[in-house]
Design a protein around this motif. Sequence first.
Motif, PDB file in Angstrom:
ATOM      1  N   GLN A  23      46.655  78.709   5.598  1.00  0.00           N
ATOM      2  CA  GLN A  23      47.405  77.470   5.375  1.00  0.00           C
ATOM      3  C   GLN A  23      48.712  77.421   6.160  1.00  0.00           C
ATOM      4  OE1 GLN A  23      47.554  77.094   1.068  1.00  0.00           O
ATOM      5  NE2 GLN A  23      45.483  76.232   1.065  1.00  0.00           N
ATOM      6  N   LEU A  24      48.706  78.015   7.367  1.00  0.00           N
ATOM      7  CA  LEU A  24      49.880  77.982   8.241  1.00  0.00           C
ATOM      8  C   LEU A  24      49.812  76.844   9.253  1.00  0.00           C
ATOM      9  CD1 LEU A  24      50.226  81.815   8.849  1.00  0.00           C
ATOM     10  CD2 LEU A  24      51.557  80.375   7.278  1.00  0.00           C
ATOM     11  N   LYS A  42      55.446  81.112  12.227  1.00  0.00           N
ATOM     12  CA  LYS A  42      54.281  81.980  11.986  1.00  0.00           C
ATOM     13  C   LYS A  42      53.214  81.794  13.066  1.00  0.00           C
ATOM     14  CE  LYS A  42      55.654  83.533   7.917  1.00  0.00           C
ATOM     15  NZ  LYS A  42      55.964  84.909   7.635  1.00  0.00           N
ATOM     16  N   VAL A  43      52.973  80.548  13.456  1.00  0.00           N
ATOM     17  CA  VAL A  43      51.990  80.281  14.501  1.00  0.00           C
ATOM     18  C   VAL A  43      52.501  80.834  15.832  1.00  0.00           C
ATOM     19  CG1 VAL A  43      50.769  78.480  15.788  1.00  0.00           C
ATOM     20  CG2 VAL A  43      50.999  78.299  13.296  1.00  0.00           C
ATOM     21  N   SER A  44      53.774  80.641  16.126  1.00  0.00           N
ATOM     22  CA  SER A  44      54.360  81.188  17.353  1.00  0.00           C
ATOM     23  C   SER A  44      54.240  82.701  17.389  1.00  0.00           C
ATOM     24  CB  SER A  44      55.830  80.778  17.479  1.00  0.00           C
ATOM     25  OG  SER A  44      55.937  79.396  17.628  1.00  0.00           O
ATOM     26  N   ASP A  45      54.540  83.344  16.267  1.00  0.00           N
ATOM     27  CA  ASP A  45      54.433  84.810  16.197  1.00  0.00           C
ATOM     28  C   ASP A  45      53.013  85.272  16.494  1.00  0.00           C
ATOM     29  OD1 ASP A  45      57.108  85.034  15.559  1.00  0.00           O
ATOM     30  OD2 ASP A  45      56.774  85.428  13.412  1.00  0.00           O
ATOM     31  N   ALA A  46      52.034  84.550  15.998  1.00  0.00           N
ATOM     32  CA  ALA A  46      50.632  84.929  16.197  1.00  0.00           C
ATOM     33  C   ALA A  46      50.225  84.859  17.669  1.00  0.00           C
ATOM     34  CB  ALA A  46      49.719  84.035  15.362  1.00  0.00           C
ATOM     35  N   GLN A  65      39.225  81.942  22.330  1.00  0.00           N
ATOM     36  CA  GLN A  65      39.916  83.011  21.600  1.00  0.00           C
ATOM     37  C   GLN A  65      41.076  82.441  20.789  1.00  0.00           C
ATOM     38  OE1 GLN A  65      40.992  85.931  24.562  1.00  0.00           O
ATOM     39  NE2 GLN A  65      38.863  86.522  24.921  1.00  0.00           N
ATOM     40  N   ALA A  66      41.842  81.536  21.401  1.00  0.00           N
ATOM     41  CA  ALA A  66      42.977  80.925  20.697  1.00  0.00           C
ATOM     42  C   ALA A  66      42.505  80.104  19.506  1.00  0.00           C
ATOM     43  CB  ALA A  66      43.781  80.059  21.657  1.00  0.00           C
ATOM     44  N   LEU A  67      41.401  79.370  19.679  1.00  0.00           N
ATOM     45  CA  LEU A  67      40.870  78.577  18.569  1.00  0.00           C
ATOM     46  C   LEU A  67      40.487  79.484  17.407  1.00  0.00           C
ATOM     47  CD1 LEU A  67      40.061  75.886  17.333  1.00  0.00           C
ATOM     48  CD2 LEU A  67      37.856  76.092  18.508  1.00  0.00           C
ATOM     49  N   GLY A  68      39.869  80.615  17.709  1.00  0.00           N
ATOM     50  CA  GLY A  68      39.527  81.561  16.654  1.00  0.00           C
ATOM     51  C   GLY A  68      40.762  82.043  15.899  1.00  0.00           C
ATOM     52  N   LYS A  69      41.817  82.318  16.642  1.00  0.00           N
ATOM     53  CA  LYS A  69      43.067  82.749  16.015  1.00  0.00           C
ATOM     54  C   LYS A  69      43.656  81.634  15.160  1.00  0.00           C
ATOM     55  CE  LYS A  69      45.621  85.404  18.534  1.00  0.00           C
ATOM     56  NZ  LYS A  69      46.576  85.986  19.502  1.00  0.00           N
ATOM     57  N   LEU A  70      43.615  80.395  15.659  1.00  0.00           N
ATOM     58  CA  LEU A  70      44.139  79.256  14.900  1.00  0.00           C
ATOM     59  C   LEU A  70      43.327  78.995  13.634  1.00  0.00           C
ATOM     60  CD1 LEU A  70      45.076  76.852  17.804  1.00  0.00           C
ATOM     61  CD2 LEU A  70      46.656  77.844  16.138  1.00  0.00           C
TER      62      LEU A  70
END
Length: 162
Positions: A29-30, A130-134, A17-22
Amino acid sequence: MASLTAWKFDTPDGADQALGKLEGLAKQQLITIEDAAVVSWPQGKKKPKTHQAASMTGAGALGGAFWGMLFGLLFFIPFLGMAIGAAVGALAGHFTDYGISDDFIEQVRSQVTQGTSALFLLTDQVTIDKVSDAFKGTKMILIQSNLSAEQEAALKAAFGEE
């Protein structure tokens, strides 16, 4: 400079799931994902399942040989017993050359157990906020091994499939 990180999740499907989000964040481009691999260890299974993720930037920077050797060292060799202790020591020493310490190996080995999963990433150019927020509210533990420029080059030279 790239970073090799391991993220532990409390469920067998958390890493996928995390990989999909990443991957979604990479499309924005984050974050630049150089390479990734997932370990999923369903409850009741003797050993985990592993797979290398499809690369977002073409061929994976590290390739299957690297992930196979790392996952063998982390998850499969401990089941084989003391008979191969010398080979394990030599392999662990080889990974130290690439910035993967014994401490990193032991932390991953002790934390990624039945009923959990882990996401291993080689990333670059991360927009941290931005990645932390996600990932706010996501239950996970980060085990990090920062690579120096020399270690990154050595790792890609040794395992790259370019």
